[in-house]
Write a protein that holds these residues in place. Sequence first.
Motif, PDB file in Angstrom:
ATOM      1  N   ARG A 113       0.812  -1.292   0.117  1.00 28.26           N
ATOM      2  CA  ARG A 113      -0.009  -0.033  -0.076  1.00 28.26           C
ATOM      3  C   ARG A 113       0.825   1.167   0.066  1.00 28.26           C
ATOM      4  NH1 ARG A 113      -2.933  -3.713  -0.899  1.00 28.26           N
ATOM      5  NH2 ARG A 113      -4.962  -4.035  -0.053  1.00 28.26           N
ATOM      6  N   THR A 114       0.278   2.360  -0.490  1.00 26.34           N
ATOM      7  CA  THR A 114       1.028   3.640  -0.519  1.00 26.34           C
ATOM      8  C   THR A 114       0.764   4.528   0.687  1.00 26.34           C
ATOM      9  OG1 THR A 114       0.739   3.407  -2.729  1.00 26.34           O
ATOM     10  CG2 THR A 114       1.671   5.350  -2.048  1.00 26.34           C
ATOM     11  N   TYR A 115       1.790   5.157   1.372  1.00 28.99           N
ATOM     12  CA  TYR A 115       1.761   5.792   2.478  1.00 28.99           C
ATOM     13  C   TYR A 115       2.769   7.156   2.258  1.00 28.99           C
ATOM     14  CZ  TYR A 115      -1.006   2.434   4.660  1.00 28.99           C
ATOM     15  OH  TYR A 115      -2.077   1.822   4.713  1.00 28.99           O
ATOM     16  N   PRO A 129      -4.901  -4.525   4.448  1.00 34.47           N
ATOM     17  CA  PRO A 129      -3.837  -5.058   5.200  1.00 34.47           C
ATOM     18  C   PRO A 129      -3.063  -3.847   5.944  1.00 34.47           C
ATOM     19  CG  PRO A 129      -3.674  -5.208   2.864  1.00 34.47           C
ATOM     20  CD  PRO A 129      -5.062  -4.930   3.221  1.00 34.47           C
ATOM     21  N   GLY A 130      -3.332  -2.596   5.439  1.00 32.01           N
ATOM     22  CA  GLY A 130      -2.793  -1.395   6.028  1.00 32.01           C
ATOM     23  C   GLY A 130      -3.246  -0.985   7.589  1.00 32.01           C
ATOM     24  N   SER A 131      -4.623  -1.201   7.466  1.00 32.26           N
ATOM     25  CA  SER A 131      -5.093  -0.729   8.546  1.00 32.26           C
ATOM     26  C   SER A 131      -4.917  -1.824   9.803  1.00 32.26           C
ATOM     27  CB  SER A 131      -6.469  -0.171   8.662  1.00 32.26           C
ATOM     28  OG  SER A 131      -7.413  -1.261   8.128  1.00 32.26           O
ATOM     29  N   TRP A 153      -7.533   6.757  -2.249  1.00 30.04           N
ATOM     30  CA  TRP A 153      -8.277   5.591  -1.761  1.00 30.04           C
ATOM     31  C   TRP A 153      -9.678   5.517  -2.210  1.00 30.04           C
ATOM     32  CZ3 TRP A 153     -12.555   5.364   1.753  1.00 30.04           C
ATOM     33  CH2 TRP A 153     -12.753   6.669   2.319  1.00 30.04           C
ATOM     34  N   ARG A 154     -10.361   4.716  -2.495  1.00 28.93           N
ATOM     35  CA  ARG A 154     -11.658   4.561  -3.180  1.00 28.93           C
ATOM     36  C   ARG A 154     -12.530   3.771  -2.303  1.00 28.93           C
ATOM     37  NH1 ARG A 154     -15.952   5.796  -4.518  1.00 28.93           N
ATOM     38  NH2 ARG A 154     -17.200   5.106  -6.209  1.00 28.93           N
ATOM     39  N   GLU A 155     -13.601   4.337  -1.668  1.00 30.75           N
ATOM     40  CA  GLU A 155     -14.708   3.734  -0.816  1.00 30.75           C
ATOM     41  C   GLU A 155     -15.125   2.526  -1.491  1.00 30.75           C
ATOM     42  OE1 GLU A 155     -17.732   6.687   0.160  1.00 30.75           O
ATOM     43  OE2 GLU A 155     -17.779   5.970   2.220  1.00 30.75           O
TER      44      GLU A 155
HETATM   45  C1  LIG Z   1       0.372   8.937  -2.832  1.00 32.31           C
HETATM   46  C2  LIG Z   1      -0.403   8.265  -1.581  1.00 32.31           C
HETATM   47  C3  LIG Z   1      -0.331   8.522  -0.196  1.00 32.31           C
HETATM   48  C4  LIG Z   1      -1.104   7.985   0.929  1.00 32.31           C
HETATM   49  N1  LIG Z   1      -0.719   8.536   2.014  1.00 32.31           N
HETATM   50  C5  LIG Z   1      -1.356   7.889   3.298  1.00 32.31           C
HETATM   51  C6  LIG Z   1      -0.893   8.035   4.488  1.00 32.31           C
HETATM   52  O1  LIG Z   1       0.191   8.571   4.708  1.00 32.31           O
HETATM   53  N2  LIG Z   1      -1.697   7.358   5.542  1.00 32.31           N
HETATM   54  C7  LIG Z   1      -2.818   6.873   5.256  1.00 32.31           C
HETATM   55  O2  LIG Z   1      -3.718   6.063   6.289  1.00 32.31           O
HETATM   56  N3  LIG Z   1      -3.252   6.382   3.987  1.00 32.31           N
HETATM   57  C8  LIG Z   1      -2.553   7.009   3.054  1.00 32.31           C
HETATM   58  N4  LIG Z   1      -2.736   6.534   1.641  1.00 32.31           N
HETATM   59  C9  LIG Z   1      -4.087   5.947   1.293  1.00 32.31           C
HETATM   60  C10 LIG Z   1      -3.904   4.614   1.641  1.00 32.31           C
HETATM   61  O3  LIG Z   1      -3.005   4.055   0.645  1.00 32.31           O
HETATM   62  C11 LIG Z   1      -5.406   3.692   1.152  1.00 32.31           C
HETATM   63  O4  LIG Z   1      -6.233   4.389   2.205  1.00 32.31           O
HETATM   64  C12 LIG Z   1      -5.241   2.376   1.310  1.00 32.31           C
HETATM   65  O5  LIG Z   1      -6.344   1.875   0.902  1.00 32.31           O
HETATM   66  C13 LIG Z   1      -5.023   1.603   2.764  1.00 32.31           C
HETATM   67  O6  LIG Z   1      -5.019   0.429   2.478  1.00 32.31           O
HETATM   68  P1  LIG Z   1      -5.856  -0.776   3.614  1.00 32.31           P
HETATM   69  O7  LIG Z   1      -4.990  -1.978   3.529  1.00 32.31           O
HETATM   70  O8  LIG Z   1      -5.899   0.120   4.997  1.00 32.31           O
HETATM   71  O9  LIG Z   1      -7.032  -0.858   2.917  1.00 32.31           O
HETATM   72  P2  LIG Z   1      -7.400  -1.495   1.616  1.00 32.31           P
HETATM   73  O10 LIG Z   1      -7.216  -2.962   1.614  1.00 32.31           O
HETATM   74  O11 LIG Z   1      -7.218  -0.799   0.240  1.00 32.31           O
HETATM   75  O12 LIG Z   1      -9.040  -1.327   1.340  1.00 32.31           O
HETATM   76  C14 LIG Z   1      -9.963  -2.184   2.320  1.00 32.31           C
HETATM   77  C15 LIG Z   1     -11.243  -1.467   2.652  1.00 32.31           C
HETATM   78  O13 LIG Z   1     -11.074  -0.262   3.172  1.00 32.31           O
HETATM   79  C16 LIG Z   1     -11.254   1.111   2.765  1.00 32.31           C
HETATM   80  N5  LIG Z   1     -10.472   2.122   3.159  1.00 32.31           N
HETATM   81  C17 LIG Z   1      -9.203   2.359   2.551  1.00 32.31           C
HETATM   82  N6  LIG Z   1      -8.813   3.386   3.118  1.00 32.31           N
HETATM   83  C18 LIG Z   1      -9.562   4.132   3.846  1.00 32.31           C
HETATM   84  C19 LIG Z   1      -9.781   5.247   4.653  1.00 32.31           C
HETATM   85  N7  LIG Z   1      -8.678   5.910   4.619  1.00 32.31           N
HETATM   86  N8  LIG Z   1     -10.936   5.457   5.071  1.00 32.31           N
HETATM   87  C20 LIG Z   1     -11.915   4.676   5.019  1.00 32.31           C
HETATM   88  N9  LIG Z   1     -11.901   3.665   4.379  1.00 32.31           N
HETATM   89  C21 LIG Z   1     -10.840   3.241   3.849  1.00 32.31           C
HETATM   90  C22 LIG Z   1     -11.544   0.735   1.244  1.00 32.31           C
HETATM   91  O14 LIG Z   1     -12.551   1.444   0.731  1.00 32.31           O
HETATM   92  C23 LIG Z   1     -11.941  -0.755   1.186  1.00 32.31           C
HETATM   93  O15 LIG Z   1     -13.425  -0.957   1.570  1.00 32.31           O
HETATM   94  C24 LIG Z   1      -2.295   7.213   0.248  1.00 32.31           C
HETATM   95  C25 LIG Z   1      -2.409   6.934  -0.593  1.00 32.31           C
HETATM   96  C26 LIG Z   1      -1.587   7.383  -1.796  1.00 32.31           C
HETATM   97  C27 LIG Z   1      -1.762   7.054  -3.169  1.00 32.31           C
END
Ligand SMILES: Cc1cc2nc3c(=O)[nH]c(=O)nc-3n(C[C@H](O)[C@H](O)[C@H](O)COP(=O)(O)OP(=O)(O)OC[C@H]3O[C@@H](n4cnc5c(N)ncnc54)[C@H](O)[C@@H]3O)c2cc1C
Length: 298
Positions: A77-79, A106-108, A290-292
């Motif tokens: 994932r991207t952060y 996996p991120g959260s 990110w995409r809902e």
């Molecule tokens: C350039 C860039 C920089 C970023 N920097 C950060 C950062 O510093 N910190 C950070 O937390 N994120 C950041 N993000 C966003 C992060 O990459 C996404 O939120 C990602 O989807 C998180 O992965 P996940 O494994 O938690 O959830 P995923 O496996 O991707 O998604 C699982 C579910 O969670 C939902 N979800 C994902 N993100 C969110 C959210 N923020 N709120 C509510 N629901 C969500 C999705 O819609 C999906 O239903 C960044 C993204 C980009 C492109």
Amino acid sequence: MLIEVTATAVHRLSPSFVRVELGAAGLADFGVEGPTYDQRIKLIFPNEAGELPQGLGEATWWQDYLALPEDERGSIRTYTIREVLGTGADTRLVVDIVVHPAPHGPGSSWALAAEVGSRLLVVCPRKGEYMGGIEFAPDSLERLLLVGDESALPAIAAIVEQLPVHARGTAFVEVPRADDVQQISGPDGVEIVWLPRDEAPVGQRMHEATVAHLGAVAALPSVADDEVEVGLWETPEYSSSGEEIADLPHEHSALYAWIAGESKAVTGLRRVLVKDIGLDRSQVAFMGYWREGVAMRA
Ligand SMILES: Cc1cc2nc3c(=O)[nH]c(=O)nc-3n(C[C@H](O)[C@H](O)[C@H](O)COP(=O)(O)OP(=O)(O)OC[C@H]3O[C@@H](n4cnc5c(N)ncnc54)[C@H](O)[C@@H]3O)c2cc1C
């Protein structure tokens, strides 16, 4: 560079954020030229067995990753680098990870379980080698407009804290709850407007505040779900929709807008700012973070 790091500190900042400090002696080689601003990095989380993917080469990590069986890969994932602490072998990257409502990706999930000693792989810039990943690039610092939701808060905070004292502008930050508001110290001329979402739909508060700030009508444009590009990325340097960017006029314009967050919300703002208000494309960066309802892919 690709480097294995260990969490040296883990701190629940607020209901929606976990802050981790990631350290490794090899981070002595980390570095970018100038401020890190919104520098993005990749985090590679362990697979279901709790193992990090093995055998990824420094230069070939992506191909090596794809060549692994899916259950061994882990997830990318991207952060954003929120801050860099320490120097030399004590360099630590601070990353603020949103712990969003279920379904957890996996991120959260990793952030919720993280403790000192938890391990990750990070793809980040090596000193002296260009990696890209900083989109904040205004021509002028006279009238900045930064807009984002919780996923973009680490980037907005890092940008504001690294701005020179003469910078002026406004940042609108939509956060899930009032107790997610953070202390950010920036130039006196940069106002930070916090927009707790509470029960409102994602993106609505930042949309209304932004268009009102620009003197436009605050109505939300109707963006159909099938019009939303998950990987929306429209900057002066790159267009994910294939728009012509080579011939952009590079007139000096006082306003520079940097907008990131949920892709549908960002698409709606883009429609108003570029199509309705007519902001020059060379002075705006719109990025879907990110995409809902959609799990991101590397
Ligand atoms: C350039 C860039 C920089 C970023 N920097 C950060 C950062 O510093 N910190 C950070 O937390 N994120 C950041 N993000 C966003 C992060 O990459 C996404 O939120 C990602 O989807 C998180 O992965 P996940 O494994 O938690 O959830 P995923 O496996 O991707 O998604 C699982 C579910 O969670 C939902 N979800 C994902 N993100 C969110 C959210 N923020 N709120 C509510 N629901 C969500 C999705 O819609 C999906 O239903 C960044 C993204 C980009 C492109």
